[in-house]
Enzyme design. Structure first.
Site, PDB file in Angstrom:
ATOM      1  N   ASN A 169       0.819  -1.223   0.000  1.00 38.32           N
ATOM      2  CA  ASN A 169       0.000   0.000   0.000  1.00 38.32           C
ATOM      3  C   ASN A 169       0.849   1.269   0.000  1.00 38.32           C
ATOM      4  O   ASN A 169       0.452   2.299   0.551  1.00 38.32           O
ATOM      5  CB  ASN A 169      -0.946   0.012   1.202  1.00 38.32           C
ATOM      6  CG  ASN A 169      -2.081  -0.990   1.047  1.00 38.32           C
ATOM      7  OD1 ASN A 169      -1.893  -2.076   0.493  1.00 38.32           O
ATOM      8  ND2 ASN A 169      -3.253  -0.659   1.528  1.00 38.32           N
ATOM      9  N   ARG A 193      -3.784 -14.450  -0.509  1.00 36.05           N
ATOM     10  CA  ARG A 193      -5.025 -14.699   0.207  1.00 36.05           C
ATOM     11  C   ARG A 193      -5.988 -15.499  -0.668  1.00 36.05           C
ATOM     12  O   ARG A 193      -5.760 -15.668  -1.858  1.00 36.05           O
ATOM     13  CB  ARG A 193      -5.652 -13.363   0.627  1.00 36.05           C
ATOM     14  CG  ARG A 193      -4.844 -12.653   1.698  1.00 36.05           C
ATOM     15  CD  ARG A 193      -5.377 -11.270   1.986  1.00 36.05           C
ATOM     16  NE  ARG A 193      -5.117 -10.332   0.895  1.00 36.05           N
ATOM     17  CZ  ARG A 193      -5.361  -9.026   0.967  1.00 36.05           C
ATOM     18  NH1 ARG A 193      -5.877  -8.506   2.066  1.00 36.05           N
ATOM     19  NH2 ARG A 193      -5.106  -8.239  -0.069  1.00 36.05           N
TER      20      ARG A 193
END
Length: 386
Positions: free
Chosen positions: A129, A263
């Site tokens: 991020n 994920r």
């Protein structure tokens, strides 16, 4: 090497006990017989993690706290740039002893002693991020405006941050999502959310841009070498599908380079936007480097073949869909690594061929269609059509 793995495991366990978060298995490293350079890499990571933990524990003890305080959360760090010394001081206060910064943390107010370095305690310094690379860019940009007393501290912070980035780079040239390593998919070489791109972009800027002139020449030269090491990794790991070089996947195994999942809603898949950003970086700075021109040509052809024409993404309370829009072009975020068709994932770990098949939460919470590749293709066509 078993003692090294055991030591890393203890450090990760210690971190997670302190933070109250789950332990991710260091699955990429277990049972591996590693060359000395990789052994040293893991040992250094473990030592830096311990250093961060010791500093935080010392502050907690000094402040007589039962547990560290949580930093305030903010998706964009609470700032868009540093505009005064007070903001610079606040950003500096969130730099970890190892040299990096955490994500999703409000850095507009100064960190207090005994406070976590981020709003998500399990996140040790990370490049996810935009963390760390963003703070380094802010500090370098603000340096000429800083007071004379603050400039030395900014220079020291920049050097520590750049050194951390250099230390984080794997011996083969890739970058993990977080460093010091925290285990699991975070240790994969990460293109997702532009980790690899922003790390390489910063290395290029440190090596070439005047705003980093305050750094030692030797450090800037190291950054240049690290950039080209990353270029070599990209050229070696560009995915070949049915005899055609394509782009890259969101995550690659740190040792072998093979695509890996993260994920459940980030399974193995080719990525359009993150690949396009890296291609744009190569195009702008090293188009003449051996192998780059061929890589660019193959990737450009693949992106052109997989663009979705005359469609635009539309999202509302009912979910995400494509709508007709003449002249518009989008790409799926993910493409199947075997068939090249757009794919979508949900929290159940399953693969779907239509975005409407996934949960409403995932439709609304993830950028399944993007248009970043158009910028690379336009720039590529302009340069190679001339």
């Amino acid at each position: 090497m078993q003692s090294t793995y055991s030591h890393i495991g203890k450090m990760l366990l210690g971190l997670c006990v302190l933070l109250g978060s789950p332990v991710w298995a260091t699955d990429y490293w277990q049972g591996q017989s590693l060359p000395p350079a990789w052994q040293q890499y893991l040992q250094r990571s473990s030592a830096l993690l311990q250093q961060d933990l010791q500093q935080l524990n010392a502050e907690v003890k000094q402040q007589a706290l039962l547990t560290p305080n949580i930093a305030a959360k903010h998706p964009d760090f609470g700032l868009s740039r540093i505009e005064n010394d007070e903001q610079a001081e606040a950003v500096l206060s969130f730099q970890t002893p190892s040299g990096g910064w955490s994500k999703r943390t409000d850095m507009s107010l100064k960190r207090q002693s005994g406070q976590y370095y981020g709003s998500e305690p399990a996140y040790v310094p990370t490049f996810d991020n935009g963390a760390t690379t963003t703070q380094l860019g802010w500090l370098a940009q603000y340096y000429p405006q800083a007071s004379l007393m603050l400039r030395d501290r900014i220079t020291e912070a920049l050097e520590r941050g750049v050194i951390l980035l250099l230390q984080a780079q794997y011996p083969n040239g890739g970058f993990p999502q977080s460093y010091p390593l925290r285990g699991g998919y975070h240790d994969a070489i990460t293109l997702n959310d532009d980790v690899m791109y922003k790390s390489m972009q910063l290395l290029w800027q440190v090596a070439h841009d005047k705003q980093y002139a305050m750094l030692r020449p030797a450090l800037r030269e190291q950054a240049k070498h690290a950039f080209f090491l990353a270029v070599d990794w990209l050229l070696a790991q560009q995915v070949n599908l049915k005899g055609q070089r394509t782009v890259w996947t969101a995550q690659h195994h740190p040792l072998t380079g093979v695509p890996v999942a993260a994920r459940k809603f980030e399974q193995i898949a080719l990525v359009s936007s993150e690949s396009a950003h890296l291609l744009q970086l190569l195009l702008r700075h090293v188009a003449g480097y051996p192998g780059v021109k061929a890589s660019l040509a193959s990737a450009a052809a693949w992106l052109q073949q997989h663009q979705i024409n005359d469609k635009a993404r539309f999202r509302d309370d009912t979910g995400l869909k494509l709508i007709d829009k003449p002249g518009a072009v989008v790409w799926a975020r993910f493409y199947d690594i075997n068939t090249g068709v757009p794919v979508f994932f949900d929290r159940d770990g399953q693969t779907y061929l239509d975005v409407s098949q996934i949960s409403l939460e995932r439709q609304q919470g993830y950028g399944w269609y993007q248009s970043e590749a158009a910028k690379f293709l336009a720039e590529y066509d302009k340069i190679f059509d001339e």
